[in-house]
Design a protein around this motif. Sequence first.
Motif, PDB file in Angstrom:
ATOM      1  N   THR A  23     -19.027  36.497   1.468  1.00  0.00           N
ATOM      2  CA  THR A  23     -20.003  36.921   0.473  1.00  0.00           C
ATOM      3  C   THR A  23     -20.056  35.910  -0.662  1.00  0.00           C
ATOM      4  N   SER A  24     -21.176  35.857  -1.312  1.00  0.00           N
ATOM      5  CA  SER A  24     -21.401  34.916  -2.393  1.00  0.00           C
ATOM      6  C   SER A  24     -20.626  35.322  -3.641  1.00  0.00           C
ATOM      7  N   LYS A  25     -19.956  34.375  -4.249  1.00  0.00           N
ATOM      8  CA  LYS A  25     -19.278  34.633  -5.503  1.00  0.00           C
ATOM      9  C   LYS A  25     -20.261  34.584  -6.664  1.00  0.00           C
ATOM     10  N   GLY A  26     -21.323  33.815  -6.511  1.00  0.00           N
ATOM     11  CA  GLY A  26     -22.256  33.653  -7.608  1.00  0.00           C
ATOM     12  C   GLY A  26     -21.645  32.771  -8.677  1.00  0.00           C
ATOM     13  N   PHE A  27     -21.947  33.063  -9.908  1.00  0.00           N
ATOM     14  CA  PHE A  27     -21.430  32.282 -11.023  1.00  0.00           C
ATOM     15  C   PHE A  27     -21.209  33.205 -12.201  1.00  0.00           C
ATOM     16  N   LYS A  73     -28.613  32.076  -5.525  1.00  0.00           N
ATOM     17  CA  LYS A  73     -28.877  31.397  -4.257  1.00  0.00           C
ATOM     18  C   LYS A  73     -28.911  29.875  -4.458  1.00  0.00           C
ATOM     19  N   ILE A  74     -29.552  29.430  -5.523  1.00  0.00           N
ATOM     20  CA  ILE A  74     -29.629  27.996  -5.812  1.00  0.00           C
ATOM     21  C   ILE A  74     -28.227  27.432  -6.066  1.00  0.00           C
ATOM     22  N   VAL A  75     -27.422  28.156  -6.842  1.00  0.00           N
ATOM     23  CA  VAL A  75     -26.058  27.701  -7.145  1.00  0.00           C
ATOM     24  C   VAL A  75     -25.201  27.696  -5.886  1.00  0.00           C
ATOM     25  N   ASP A  76     -25.367  28.708  -5.034  1.00  0.00           N
ATOM     26  CA  ASP A  76     -24.590  28.781  -3.792  1.00  0.00           C
ATOM     27  C   ASP A  76     -24.870  27.593  -2.865  1.00  0.00           C
ATOM     28  N   GLU A  77     -26.061  27.023  -2.962  1.00  0.00           N
ATOM     29  CA  GLU A  77     -26.423  25.876  -2.119  1.00  0.00           C
ATOM     30  C   GLU A  77     -25.762  24.579  -2.590  1.00  0.00           C
ATOM     31  N   LEU A  78     -25.239  24.581  -3.808  1.00  0.00           N
ATOM     32  CA  LEU A  78     -24.634  23.372  -4.365  1.00  0.00           C
ATOM     33  C   LEU A  78     -23.191  23.208  -3.916  1.00  0.00           C
ATOM     34  N   ASP A  96     -32.123   5.493 -24.691  1.00  0.00           N
ATOM     35  CA  ASP A  96     -32.816   6.595 -25.376  1.00  0.00           C
ATOM     36  C   ASP A  96     -34.237   6.793 -24.872  1.00  0.00           C
ATOM     37  N   GLY A  97     -34.506   6.397 -23.628  1.00  0.00           N
ATOM     38  CA  GLY A  97     -35.807   6.628 -23.027  1.00  0.00           C
ATOM     39  C   GLY A  97     -35.922   8.026 -22.439  1.00  0.00           C
ATOM     40  N   ALA A  98     -34.794   8.725 -22.348  1.00  0.00           N
ATOM     41  CA  ALA A  98     -34.765  10.098 -21.833  1.00  0.00           C
ATOM     42  C   ALA A  98     -33.556  10.797 -22.441  1.00  0.00           C
ATOM     43  N   LEU A  99     -33.585  12.111 -22.430  1.00  0.00           N
ATOM     44  CA  LEU A  99     -32.448  12.880 -22.932  1.00  0.00           C
ATOM     45  C   LEU A  99     -31.287  12.798 -21.950  1.00  0.00           C
ATOM     46  N   HIS A 100     -30.058  12.730 -22.479  1.00  0.00           N
ATOM     47  CA  HIS A 100     -28.845  12.810 -21.657  1.00  0.00           C
ATOM     48  C   HIS A 100     -28.686  14.271 -21.264  1.00  0.00           C
ATOM     49  N   ALA A 101     -28.600  14.552 -19.989  1.00  0.00           N
ATOM     50  CA  ALA A 101     -28.498  15.938 -19.544  1.00  0.00           C
ATOM     51  C   ALA A 101     -27.285  16.129 -18.641  1.00  0.00           C
ATOM     52  N   GLU A 102     -26.763  17.340 -18.644  1.00  0.00           N
ATOM     53  CA  GLU A 102     -25.671  17.693 -17.738  1.00  0.00           C
ATOM     54  C   GLU A 102     -25.590  19.208 -17.592  1.00  0.00           C
ATOM     55  N   PHE A 103     -24.979  19.631 -16.508  1.00  0.00           N
ATOM     56  CA  PHE A 103     -24.733  21.042 -16.229  1.00  0.00           C
ATOM     57  C   PHE A 103     -23.238  21.312 -16.300  1.00  0.00           C
ATOM     58  N   VAL A 104     -22.896  22.507 -16.746  1.00  0.00           N
ATOM     59  CA  VAL A 104     -21.547  23.037 -16.608  1.00  0.00           C
ATOM     60  C   VAL A 104     -21.722  24.408 -15.974  1.00  0.00           C
ATOM     61  N   ILE A 105     -21.112  24.585 -14.811  1.00  0.00           N
ATOM     62  CA  ILE A 105     -21.225  25.854 -14.080  1.00  0.00           C
ATOM     63  C   ILE A 105     -19.832  26.457 -13.971  1.00  0.00           C
ATOM     64  N   LYS A 106     -19.688  27.680 -14.469  1.00  0.00           N
ATOM     65  CA  LYS A 106     -18.395  28.357 -14.439  1.00  0.00           C
ATOM     66  C   LYS A 106     -18.407  29.418 -13.353  1.00  0.00           C
ATOM     67  N   VAL A 107     -17.427  29.335 -12.466  1.00  0.00           N
ATOM     68  CA  VAL A 107     -17.237  30.312 -11.399  1.00  0.00           C
ATOM     69  C   VAL A 107     -15.778  30.749 -11.467  1.00  0.00           C
ATOM     70  N   GLY A 108     -15.563  31.982 -11.848  1.00  0.00           N
ATOM     71  CA  GLY A 108     -14.183  32.461 -12.005  1.00  0.00           C
ATOM     72  C   GLY A 108     -13.485  31.665 -13.092  1.00  0.00           C
ATOM     73  N   GLU A 125     -29.907  16.957  -5.687  1.00  0.00           N
ATOM     74  CA  GLU A 125     -29.194  18.206  -5.466  1.00  0.00           C
ATOM     75  C   GLU A 125     -29.334  19.172  -6.643  1.00  0.00           C
ATOM     76  N   LEU A 126     -29.569  18.655  -7.840  1.00  0.00           N
ATOM     77  CA  LEU A 126     -29.646  19.494  -9.036  1.00  0.00           C
ATOM     78  C   LEU A 126     -31.081  19.773  -9.498  1.00  0.00           C
ATOM     79  N   LYS A 127     -32.058  19.160  -8.855  1.00  0.00           N
ATOM     80  CA  LYS A 127     -33.457  19.269  -9.271  1.00  0.00           C
ATOM     81  C   LYS A 127     -33.944  20.723  -9.259  1.00  0.00           C
ATOM     82  N   LYS A 128     -33.660  21.436  -8.196  1.00  0.00           N
ATOM     83  CA  LYS A 128     -34.116  22.821  -8.062  1.00  0.00           C
ATOM     84  C   LYS A 128     -33.531  23.693  -9.179  1.00  0.00           C
ATOM     85  N   LEU A 129     -32.268  23.470  -9.509  1.00  0.00           N
ATOM     86  CA  LEU A 129     -31.613  24.242 -10.561  1.00  0.00           C
ATOM     87  C   LEU A 129     -32.231  23.935 -11.923  1.00  0.00           C
ATOM     88  N   GLU A 130     -32.439  22.665 -12.225  1.00  0.00           N
ATOM     89  CA  GLU A 130     -33.039  22.296 -13.505  1.00  0.00           C
ATOM     90  C   GLU A 130     -34.452  22.865 -13.627  1.00  0.00           C
TER      91      GLU A 130
END
Length: 141
Positions: A23-27, A73-78, A96-108, A125-130
């Motif tokens: 089963t999916s843990k999710g986030f 579902k999107i996170v589970d695919e990562l 500085d032509g674009a913003l610096h971006a990042e994800f932090v995903i917490k699971v448990g 891989e992260l496009k769908k999530l963004e």
Amino acid sequence: MKYLKMMSPLVFLLMMNCAAQNTSKGFDKIAYEAQTRGSLVQITVEGNKLSYKTYQEEETKEISKEQLEELKKIVDELNLKGISDLKAPSEKRITDGALHAEFVIKVGDEEYKSSTFDAGNPPTELKKLEDFLYSLSDLKE
């Protein structure tokens, strides 16, 4: 017969344990941050609450059960363990032509931090999530 009585509960517990692992843990939390001089976008999802913040506005709203399921579902695919190694397709953020971006995903108890990338042009891989987070927040990329 006695042996069979002792083994039946063990087999049952083993089967239930295997089913639970599938089963999916999710986030627990997703945090997206994109910034550069003079610009900031923060989007956080925790539980069924989405909050976003820019230098101009700040809002918290509830997301629907369907939207939350789609996000899970999107996170589970990562491959969360590998998101720190993903290569950004462009390097505009360096000048500085674009913003610096990042994800932090917490699971448990684990936190998975992505490599930095240009906001609006993440690793594939992260496009769908963004894109999904931006659509939920009603912000423009």
